[in-house]
Scaffold this motif. Structure first.
Motif, PDB file in Angstrom:
ATOM      1  N   TYR A  33       0.836  -1.206   0.000  1.00 37.11           N
ATOM      2  CA  TYR A  33       0.000   0.000   0.000  1.00 37.11           C
ATOM      3  C   TYR A  33       0.871   1.256   0.000  1.00 37.11           C
ATOM      4  O   TYR A  33       0.650   2.169  -0.793  1.00 37.11           O
ATOM      5  CB  TYR A  33      -0.906  -0.030   1.235  1.00 37.11           C
ATOM      6  N   MET A  34       1.893   1.288   0.859  1.00 39.07           N
ATOM      7  CA  MET A  34       2.811   2.435   0.909  1.00 39.07           C
ATOM      8  C   MET A  34       3.573   2.577  -0.408  1.00 39.07           C
ATOM      9  O   MET A  34       3.762   3.688  -0.894  1.00 39.07           O
ATOM     10  CB  MET A  34       3.812   2.278   2.059  1.00 39.07           C
ATOM     11  N   GLY A  35       3.998   1.460  -0.980  1.00 39.04           N
ATOM     12  CA  GLY A  35       4.709   1.488  -2.256  1.00 39.04           C
ATOM     13  C   GLY A  35       3.879   2.104  -3.364  1.00 39.04           C
ATOM     14  O   GLY A  35       4.355   2.952  -4.120  1.00 39.04           O
ATOM     15  N   VAL A  36       2.621   1.685  -3.450  1.00 32.38           N
ATOM     16  CA  VAL A  36       1.724   2.229  -4.477  1.00 32.38           C
ATOM     17  C   VAL A  36       1.509   3.722  -4.255  1.00 32.38           C
ATOM     18  O   VAL A  36       1.526   4.503  -5.206  1.00 32.38           O
ATOM     19  CB  VAL A  36       0.371   1.467  -4.481  1.00 32.38           C
ATOM     20  N   MET A  37       1.328   4.148  -2.994  1.00 26.67           N
ATOM     21  CA  MET A  37       1.117   5.567  -2.703  1.00 26.67           C
ATOM     22  C   MET A  37       2.349   6.403  -3.056  1.00 26.67           C
ATOM     23  O   MET A  37       2.223   7.501  -3.594  1.00 26.67           O
ATOM     24  CB  MET A  37       0.759   5.772  -1.219  1.00 26.67           C
ATOM     25  N   ILE A  38       3.549   5.884  -2.765  1.00 22.39           N
ATOM     26  CA  ILE A  38       4.779   6.622  -3.077  1.00 22.39           C
ATOM     27  C   ILE A  38       4.936   6.781  -4.591  1.00 22.39           C
ATOM     28  O   ILE A  38       5.250   7.867  -5.077  1.00 22.39           O
ATOM     29  CB  ILE A  38       6.006   5.923  -2.446  1.00 22.39           C
ATOM     30  N   VAL A  39       4.681   5.698  -5.340  1.00 25.71           N
ATOM     31  CA  VAL A  39       4.762   5.761  -6.807  1.00 25.71           C
ATOM     32  C   VAL A  39       3.745   6.774  -7.343  1.00 25.71           C
ATOM     33  O   VAL A  39       4.050   7.565  -8.237  1.00 25.71           O
ATOM     34  CB  VAL A  39       4.531   4.360  -7.429  1.00 25.71           C
ATOM     35  N   PHE A  40       2.527   6.762  -6.770  1.00 26.77           N
ATOM     36  CA  PHE A  40       1.477   7.691  -7.201  1.00 26.77           C
ATOM     37  C   PHE A  40       1.902   9.140  -6.957  1.00 26.77           C
ATOM     38  O   PHE A  40       1.751   9.995  -7.833  1.00 26.77           O
ATOM     39  CB  PHE A  40       0.167   7.386  -6.457  1.00 26.77           C
ATOM     40  N   VAL A  41       2.454   9.420  -5.774  1.00 25.69           N
ATOM     41  CA  VAL A  41       2.876  10.783  -5.428  1.00 25.69           C
ATOM     42  C   VAL A  41       3.992  11.258  -6.363  1.00 25.69           C
ATOM     43  O   VAL A  41       3.959  12.384  -6.870  1.00 25.69           O
ATOM     44  CB  VAL A  41       3.321  10.861  -3.942  1.00 25.69           C
ATOM     45  N   ILE A  42       4.977  10.378  -6.623  1.00 22.65           N
ATOM     46  CA  ILE A  42       6.076  10.737  -7.525  1.00 22.65           C
ATOM     47  C   ILE A  42       5.553  11.018  -8.935  1.00 22.65           C
ATOM     48  O   ILE A  42       5.941  12.001  -9.567  1.00 22.65           O
ATOM     49  CB  ILE A  42       7.155   9.630  -7.535  1.00 22.65           C
ATOM     50  N   ALA A  43       4.640  10.170  -9.412  1.00 24.91           N
ATOM     51  CA  ALA A  43       4.061  10.361 -10.754  1.00 24.91           C
ATOM     52  C   ALA A  43       3.290  11.674 -10.828  1.00 24.91           C
ATOM     53  O   ALA A  43       3.416  12.427 -11.797  1.00 24.91           O
ATOM     54  CB  ALA A  43       3.155   9.190 -11.106  1.00 24.91           C
ATOM     55  N   MET A  44       2.485  11.984  -9.806  1.00 25.09           N
ATOM     56  CA  MET A  44       1.699  13.221  -9.794  1.00 25.09           C
ATOM     57  C   MET A  44       2.610  14.454  -9.744  1.00 25.09           C
ATOM     58  O   MET A  44       2.353  15.444 -10.419  1.00 25.09           O
ATOM     59  CB  MET A  44       0.740  13.238  -8.596  1.00 25.09           C
ATOM     60  N   LEU A  45       3.673  14.390  -8.953  1.00 25.59           N
ATOM     61  CA  LEU A  45       4.612  15.520  -8.884  1.00 25.59           C
ATOM     62  C   LEU A  45       5.322  15.721 -10.221  1.00 25.59           C
ATOM     63  O   LEU A  45       5.545  16.860 -10.640  1.00 25.59           O
ATOM     64  CB  LEU A  45       5.633  15.300  -7.764  1.00 25.59           C
ATOM     65  N   ALA A  46       5.643  14.625 -10.912  1.00 28.18           N
ATOM     66  CA  ALA A  46       6.291  14.723 -12.210  1.00 28.18           C
ATOM     67  C   ALA A  46       5.359  15.362 -13.236  1.00 28.18           C
ATOM     68  O   ALA A  46       5.758  16.245 -13.997  1.00 28.18           O
ATOM     69  CB  ALA A  46       6.721  13.337 -12.686  1.00 28.18           C
ATOM     70  N   ILE A  47       4.091  14.935 -13.219  1.00 27.18           N
ATOM     71  CA  ILE A  47       3.096  15.496 -14.149  1.00 27.18           C
ATOM     72  C   ILE A  47       2.887  16.986 -13.841  1.00 27.18           C
ATOM     73  O   ILE A  47       2.854  17.829 -14.734  1.00 27.18           O
ATOM     74  CB  ILE A  47       1.761  14.724 -14.050  1.00 27.18           C
ATOM     75  N   TRP A  48       2.758  17.320 -12.552  1.00 25.96           N
ATOM     76  CA  TRP A  48       2.546  18.706 -12.143  1.00 25.96           C
ATOM     77  C   TRP A  48       3.755  19.567 -12.507  1.00 25.96           C
ATOM     78  O   TRP A  48       3.593  20.700 -12.964  1.00 25.96           O
ATOM     79  CB  TRP A  48       2.291  18.761 -10.638  1.00 25.96           C
ATOM     80  N   GLY A  49       4.964  19.023 -12.349  1.00 24.11           N
ATOM     81  CA  GLY A  49       6.176  19.759 -12.687  1.00 24.11           C
ATOM     82  C   GLY A  49       6.297  20.042 -14.175  1.00 24.11           C
ATOM     83  O   GLY A  49       6.768  21.095 -14.580  1.00 24.11           O
ATOM     84  N   GLN A  50       5.837  19.102 -15.015  1.00 23.28           N
ATOM     85  CA  GLN A  50       5.895  19.300 -16.460  1.00 23.28           C
ATOM     86  C   GLN A  50       4.887  20.345 -16.929  1.00 23.28           C
ATOM     87  O   GLN A  50       5.135  21.076 -17.880  1.00 23.28           O
ATOM     88  CB  GLN A  50       5.611  17.982 -17.194  1.00 23.28           C
ATOM     89  N   ASN A  51       3.744  20.410 -16.260  1.00 24.02           N
ATOM     90  CA  ASN A  51       2.694  21.351 -16.664  1.00 24.02           C
ATOM     91  C   ASN A  51       2.930  22.758 -16.150  1.00 24.02           C
ATOM     92  O   ASN A  51       2.205  23.671 -16.516  1.00 24.02           O
ATOM     93  CB  ASN A  51       1.319  20.841 -16.178  1.00 24.02           C
ATOM     94  N   ARG A  52       3.910  22.949 -15.290  1.00 17.27           N
ATOM     95  CA  ARG A  52       4.193  24.288 -14.758  1.00 17.27           C
ATOM     96  C   ARG A  52       4.976  25.125 -15.739  1.00 17.27           C
ATOM     97  O   ARG A  52       5.815  24.665 -16.424  1.00 17.27           O
ATOM     98  CB  ARG A  52       4.974  24.199 -13.457  1.00 17.27           C
TER      99      ARG A  52
END
Length: 52
Positions: A33-52
């Motif tokens: 569960y923690m692994g999936v959440m960490i991967v999700f957070v990293i993916a969301m931050l990467a997407i957010w960083g690209q759109n900035r």
């Protein structure tokens, strides 16, 4: 505050809620569960960083 960041936080809560329901059905351990959440957070931050 950036509206995109607010949307990401909302999506993270929605994802965590959905994952919690799936975790009960699949009997996923807390480590997975923690692994999936960490991967999700990293993916969301990467997407957010690209759109900035």
């Amino acid at each position: 505050m950036d509206s995109g960041l607010i949307l990401l936080i909302f999506l993270a809560f929605l994802f965590a809620w959905g994952l919690n329901r799936v975790r009960r059905a699949v009997r996923m351990g807390p480590v997975a569960y923690m692994g999936v959440m960490i991967v999700f957070v990293i993916a969301m931050l990467a997407i957010w960083g690209q759109n900035r």
